[in-house]
Enzyme design. Structure first.
Site, PDB file in Angstrom:
ATOM      1  N   ASP A  88       0.829  -1.208   0.000  1.00 20.85           N
ATOM      2  CA  ASP A  88       0.000   0.000   0.000  1.00 20.85           C
ATOM      3  C   ASP A  88       0.865   1.260   0.000  1.00 20.85           C
ATOM      4  O   ASP A  88       1.834   1.338   0.759  1.00 20.85           O
ATOM      5  CB  ASP A  88      -0.784   0.009   1.323  1.00 20.85           C
ATOM      6  CG  ASP A  88      -2.253   0.241   1.142  1.00 20.85           C
ATOM      7  OD1 ASP A  88      -2.685   0.535   0.018  1.00 20.85           O
ATOM      8  OD2 ASP A  88      -2.971   0.111   2.148  1.00 20.85           O
ATOM      9  N   LYS A 118      -0.533  -0.621  -4.253  1.00 14.30           N
ATOM     10  CA  LYS A 118      -1.953  -0.304  -4.185  1.00 14.30           C
ATOM     11  C   LYS A 118      -2.084   1.164  -3.815  1.00 14.30           C
ATOM     12  O   LYS A 118      -1.314   1.656  -2.984  1.00 14.30           O
ATOM     13  CB  LYS A 118      -2.627  -1.202  -3.140  1.00 14.30           C
ATOM     14  CG  LYS A 118      -4.075  -0.870  -2.888  1.00 14.30           C
ATOM     15  CD  LYS A 118      -4.773  -1.949  -2.093  1.00 14.30           C
ATOM     16  CE  LYS A 118      -4.701  -1.786  -0.582  1.00 14.30           C
ATOM     17  NZ  LYS A 118      -5.241  -0.519  -0.072  1.00 14.30           N
ATOM     18  N   GLU A 187     -13.667  -1.713  -1.893  1.00 12.38           N
ATOM     19  CA  GLU A 187     -13.973  -1.789  -0.452  1.00 12.38           C
ATOM     20  C   GLU A 187     -15.326  -1.156  -0.132  1.00 12.38           C
ATOM     21  O   GLU A 187     -15.660  -0.067  -0.631  1.00 12.38           O
ATOM     22  CB  GLU A 187     -12.882  -1.081   0.370  1.00 12.38           C
ATOM     23  CG  GLU A 187     -13.223  -1.106   1.869  1.00 12.38           C
ATOM     24  CD  GLU A 187     -12.080  -0.769   2.809  1.00 12.38           C
ATOM     25  OE1 GLU A 187     -10.967  -0.469   2.324  1.00 12.38           O
ATOM     26  OE2 GLU A 187     -12.323  -0.807   4.036  1.00 12.38           O
TER      27      GLU A 187
HETATM   28  O1  KIV Z   1      -4.742  -1.270   4.364  1.00 15.05           O
HETATM   29  C1  KIV Z   1      -5.310  -2.359   4.151  1.00 15.05           C
HETATM   30  O2  KIV Z   1      -5.118  -3.357   4.855  1.00 15.05           O
HETATM   31  C2  KIV Z   1      -6.230  -2.427   3.041  1.00 15.05           C
HETATM   32  C3  KIV Z   1      -7.041  -3.677   2.894  1.00 15.05           C
HETATM   33  C4  KIV Z   1      -8.387  -3.355   2.403  1.00 15.05           C
HETATM   34  C5  KIV Z   1      -6.361  -4.639   1.998  1.00 15.05           C
HETATM   35  O3  KIV Z   1      -6.315  -1.526   2.268  1.00 15.05           O
END
Ligand code: KIV
Length: 278
Positions: A88, A118, A187
């Site tokens: 992320d 991500k 989400e």
């Molecule tokens: O930060 C996180 O754990 C997420 C999950 C939805 C995968 O974004």
């Protein structure tokens, strides 16, 4: 347990090719031991910025830094020999410009050996996704409920219910596909929105709180193990409550140290037999 990493990890194109099977299995991880435990069972590990809430005790993900994510990303890839790993991008590390996003995402890939990143956002991210993918960085946009926008969205609420919102959602999904995204993380979207966006794109959708209509599912690992005592959303199914056996072990240890029962002779170095009991 071996920390050897062979190079047979599931690739980003393989994740992409899992479209339509409804079977992408994903979990979050932040540490080597947890990654080792889940590796054989999952296709995709997401090193989420949820670590801020789950492991650091922050009440949102907003205080997570790039260095934190890089440390956790590297810890996870050290524990993985099969699953694809993505990391992320935390708040403030990619929204300013495609160049800023590239610089930081490249650091993530170089320093963690993860395979992609991500990013939470909407149409403001399209140019950035295109810029990164053209330069070799796979991107999974995170759409719907985006915790990094909690201050703007007014908390953690399910999104996308009206016809207008659903149409805009579908348009956004298609635009991310055109920009080169390899998958979408969806989400907190209502079933109709998740179903329609999944049908509208040829890249997989991975849902969290977004119904079985997605091409795969992800959950925060600490939620399914009962290891997070903060806010737990309705969609986070708890498969086991590990907090009780852990507390029991802490309690027994404390009791044994205080009573002198631990350490016993077998836990000590250099104790001569004839000194036993002496
Ligand atoms: O930060 C996180 O754990 C997420 C999950 C939805 C995968 O974004």
């Amino acid at each position: 347990m071996s920390t050897h990493v062979d190079r047979k990890r599931i690739t980003i194109p393989q994740i992409r090719s899992m479209k339509g099977r409804g079977s992408i299995v994903s979990l979050t991880a932040y540490t080597t031991p947890m990654a080792q435990l889940m590796d054989e069972f999952v296709d995709l590990i997401i090193v989420g910025d949820s670590t801020g809430m789950v492991a650091y005790g922050f009440n949102s993900t907003m205080s997570v830094t790039l260095d934190m994510m890089i440390n956790h990303g590297a810890a996870v890839t050290r524990g993985v020999s099969k699953a694809c790993v993505i990391v992320d991008m935390p708040f403030g590390t990619f929204q300013e410009s495609p160049q800023q996003a590239y610089r930081n995402a490249a650091r993530v890939l170089v320093e963690t050996q993860a395979q992609g990143v991500k990013m939470e956002g909407g149409e403001e991210l399209l140019e950035t996704v295109d810029f990164l993918v053209r330069r070799g960085i796979p991107v999974m946009p995170h759409i719907g409920l985006t915790p990094q926008h909690a201050n703007v969205q007014g908390g953690f609420k399910a999104q996308i219910r009206t016809e207008e919102e659903i149409n805009a959602f579908i348009k956004l999904g298609r635009a991310f596909e055109d920009a080169g995204a390899f998958a979408l993380l969806v989400e907190g979207a209502f079933e109709e929105a998740a179903r329609k966006v999944t049908a509208a794109v040829s890249i997989p959708t991975v849902g969290i709180g977004a119904s079985p209509e997605c091409d795969g599912q992800v959950l925060v690992t600490e939620d399914i193990l009962g290891l997070f005592s903060g806010y737990t959303p309705k969609f986070a199914k708890r498969y086991v409550d590990l907090s009780q056996p852990i507390k029991e072990a802490f309690s027994r240890y404390a009791h044994e140290v205080r009573s002198g029962e631990f350490p016993a002779m077998e836990h000590c170095f250099g104790v001569r037999k004839n000194s036993e009991g002496g």
